[in-house]
Design an enzyme around this catalytic site. Structure first.
Site, PDB file in Angstrom:
ATOM      1  N   SER A 169     -30.057 -30.898 -18.165  1.00 62.89           N
ATOM      2  CA  SER A 169     -29.015 -29.915 -17.872  1.00 62.89           C
ATOM      3  C   SER A 169     -27.880 -30.568 -17.078  1.00 62.89           C
ATOM      4  CB  SER A 169     -29.629 -28.724 -17.127  1.00 62.89           C
ATOM      5  OG  SER A 169     -28.712 -27.674 -16.994  1.00 62.89           O
ATOM      6  N   ASP A 193     -30.780 -31.717 -23.093  1.00 61.05           N
ATOM      7  CA  ASP A 193     -29.958 -30.512 -23.226  1.00 61.05           C
ATOM      8  C   ASP A 193     -28.874 -30.467 -22.141  1.00 61.05           C
ATOM      9  OD1 ASP A 193     -29.536 -28.360 -24.966  1.00 61.05           O
ATOM     10  OD2 ASP A 193     -30.289 -26.941 -23.502  1.00 61.05           O
ATOM     11  N   ARG A 207     -18.014 -35.835 -18.226  1.00 59.58           N
ATOM     12  CA  ARG A 207     -19.332 -35.525 -18.789  1.00 59.58           C
ATOM     13  C   ARG A 207     -20.028 -36.793 -19.265  1.00 59.58           C
ATOM     14  NH1 ARG A 207     -18.446 -36.676 -23.966  1.00 59.58           N
ATOM     15  NH2 ARG A 207     -16.370 -36.266 -24.841  1.00 59.58           N
ATOM     16  N   ASP A 209     -21.276 -39.418 -21.852  1.00 61.99           N
ATOM     17  CA  ASP A 209     -20.730 -39.932 -23.113  1.00 61.99           C
ATOM     18  C   ASP A 209     -21.335 -41.304 -23.395  1.00 61.99           C
ATOM     19  OD1 ASP A 209     -18.453 -42.236 -22.979  1.00 61.99           O
ATOM     20  OD2 ASP A 209     -18.553 -41.152 -21.088  1.00 61.99           O
ATOM     21  N   ASP A 212     -21.406 -44.531 -21.020  1.00 67.19           N
ATOM     22  CA  ASP A 212     -22.032 -44.494 -19.698  1.00 67.19           C
ATOM     23  C   ASP A 212     -23.230 -45.420 -19.575  1.00 67.19           C
ATOM     24  OD1 ASP A 212     -20.222 -42.647 -18.670  1.00 67.19           O
ATOM     25  OD2 ASP A 212     -21.382 -40.940 -19.412  1.00 67.19           O
ATOM     26  N   HIS A 280     -33.641 -23.945 -23.185  1.00 67.50           N
ATOM     27  CA  HIS A 280     -33.057 -24.994 -22.346  1.00 67.50           C
ATOM     28  C   HIS A 280     -34.142 -25.924 -21.790  1.00 67.50           C
ATOM     29  CE1 HIS A 280     -29.738 -26.741 -20.257  1.00 67.50           C
ATOM     30  NE2 HIS A 280     -30.064 -26.305 -19.053  1.00 67.50           N
TER      31      HIS A 280
END
Length: 465
Positions: A169, A193, A207, A209, A212, A280
């Site tokens: 998350s 997720d 975020r 990607d 990274d 989730h």
């Protein structure tokens, strides 16, 4: 937890500007961190002392009781941390904590298959607040993880390439922040997720990607929009390999009634979590199961889940499919390009692993209306009966279907055929299968033949041709 997710998305946070912290540097609420359509709320991450990131080390030597470590050489040397092993960080998400059972369970599963440093990252001080604030706090969490990784490299000559960060998350994006701050030198990041609100379709700097880490793999299990479907996970592809089990939207077993989910086998708390965010949470449950089932989560390259479900993406394109979860890094083509999408089906409860087969049946005997089922028998196990076709059964016609077995049968030795009449037939017709061809996901083909026919509800065994 569900109520907090919803309310926190709409509550305003306090505007800040910029804030700087010793060791970690400065953080801004300028674009793209805030003031955009994806991140409309202004806000800065909290002070590291408030978030209170803690590193909880489990190893094969101390699998049940963690040792708290810090960026201090004497502390690390006095712990069971081993520099000749891989290190896997696990970062939890919103509302969660580093001492939640699933993180320790993941570590214990790892210890069954490898010697490893398993570090659970606890940031409950920053996760148990409004979601909008927690989404900013992950910048500090990622910075703290990066600081420890850089410390291990500079003080203990421990290479970042030996580090794997597993984030769930919001923890996925914290992992991305750690990767960005170590210039993509980390060996691997797995996003379980990754959270959608405030992250989907934002610039890569915000975020997770593919840049990274040397390898980024992602499991999508709750990709419906947060509004109106309350999907918490991203549908956007953000890794080298992106897996969409069961289509990535609705997971089998997550549609139980309220009482059955809350009174969960693992306890009231786990059951309540499953009721609020079952899809989730499936991502980390799949990952845990994948550790001890290295061939049970094969993902198939496909344009869409609809095409996959229509049996258009089998077998594996090159004879080998990537495995969703722990062994995704074994796939030879894992980094040949970004955003490679893969689809698969899972079970509705643990053990979630499945093995996919294509079964083609050539009919013999008389023409009737009915349905046929086939079961597989191999040197590693046997399957239940699976329906291959329903309708008009005509001799010479070939019918095929793909099944997801909860058993890996290994090399096939025989198959069994059975048929059922859809209507009463007083003539007692006989039907058979002159040939049944079974294809495994790796492309290997097994052929079985018979010249016999049987009456309804009578098993027919076919041997290798």
């Amino acid at each position: 937890m569900l109520l907090l997710w919803i309310l926190s998305l709409f509550l305003e946070t306090v505007a800040g500007g910029e804030v700087c912290f010793d060791r970690l540097g400065c953080f801004s609420d300028n674009k793209p961190w805030a003031g955009t359509s994806e991140r409309p709320r202004k806000g800065l991450p909290w002070d590291p002392s408030a978030i209170n990131v803690r590193f909880l080390l489990y190893t094969n030597e101390n699998p049940n009781n963690y040792q708290r470590i810090t960026a201090d050489s004497s502390v690390i040397r006095s712990s069971d941390f081993k520099t000749d092993r891989k290190t896997r960080f696990i970062i939890h998400g919103f509302i969660d904590k580093g001492e939640e059972n699933w993180l320790a369970d993941l570590c214990k599963a790892l210890f069954q298959v490898e010697s490893v440093n398993c570090i659970c990252v606890d940031w409950r001080g920053g996760s148990r607040t409004l979601y909008s604030q927690a989404s900013q706090n992950i910048q500090v969490v990622g910075a703290e993880v990066a600081y420890l990784i850089n410390f291990l490299q500079s003080q203990l000559d421990y290479p970042p390439s030996s580090v794997h960060i597993i984030g769930h998350s919001l923890g996925s994006h914290a992992a991305g922040e750690a990767g960005r701050r170590t210039n993509g030198a980390i060996g691997r990041i797995t996003g379980l997720d990754p959270a959608e609100p405030y992250f989907q379709y934002t610039p890569e700097i915000v975020r997770l990607d593919p840049s990274d880490a040397q390898f980024v793999d992602v499991i999508h299990t709750d990709g419906n929009p947060i509004i109106p479907n309350l999907g918490f996970g991203m549908s956007q592809t953000v890794g080298h390999l992106d897996f969409f089990p069961n289509g990535g939207l609705q997971m089998p077993g997550c549609q139980k009634n309220i009482l059955s989910q809350i009174v969960d086998i693992d306890g009231i708390w786990e059951g309540t979590r499953d009721f609020a965010a079952c899809n989730h949470l499936r991502s980390y449950k799949y990952y845990i199961d994948s550790i001890t089932n290295p061939k049970g989560f094969a993902g198939f390259s496909c344009d869409s889940y609809s095409s996959f479900s229509s049996n258009k993406c089998f077998p594996c394109a090159t004879g080998e499919c990537p495995q969703m979860g722990h062994y995704a890094d074994k796939f030879p083509g894992k980094t040949k390009e970004n955003f490679q999408n893969f689809y698969l089906n899972t079970g509705d409860k643990s053990n979630f692993s499945r093995w996919r087969y294509r079964i083609a049946v050539t009919l013999s005997g008389q023409k009737v209306t009915g349905h046929v089922l086939v079961s597989l028998f191999g040197d590693a196990g046997n399957t239940k009966q699976y329906e291959i076709y329903r309708g008009s059964l005509k001799p010479g016609n070939n019918h095929s279907n793909e099944i997801d077995s909860d058993v890996d049968v290994g090399d096939l030795q025989k198959v069994k055929f059975i048929w059922y009449n859809n209507v009463i037939n007083i003539t007692l017709p006989k039907v058979g299968a002159s040939r049944i061809t079974v294809t495994r996901s790796d492309g290997r083909v097994f052929d079985f033949c018979s010249q016999d026919t049987v009456r309804e509800e009578v098993l027919l065994t076919l041997q290798p041709c």
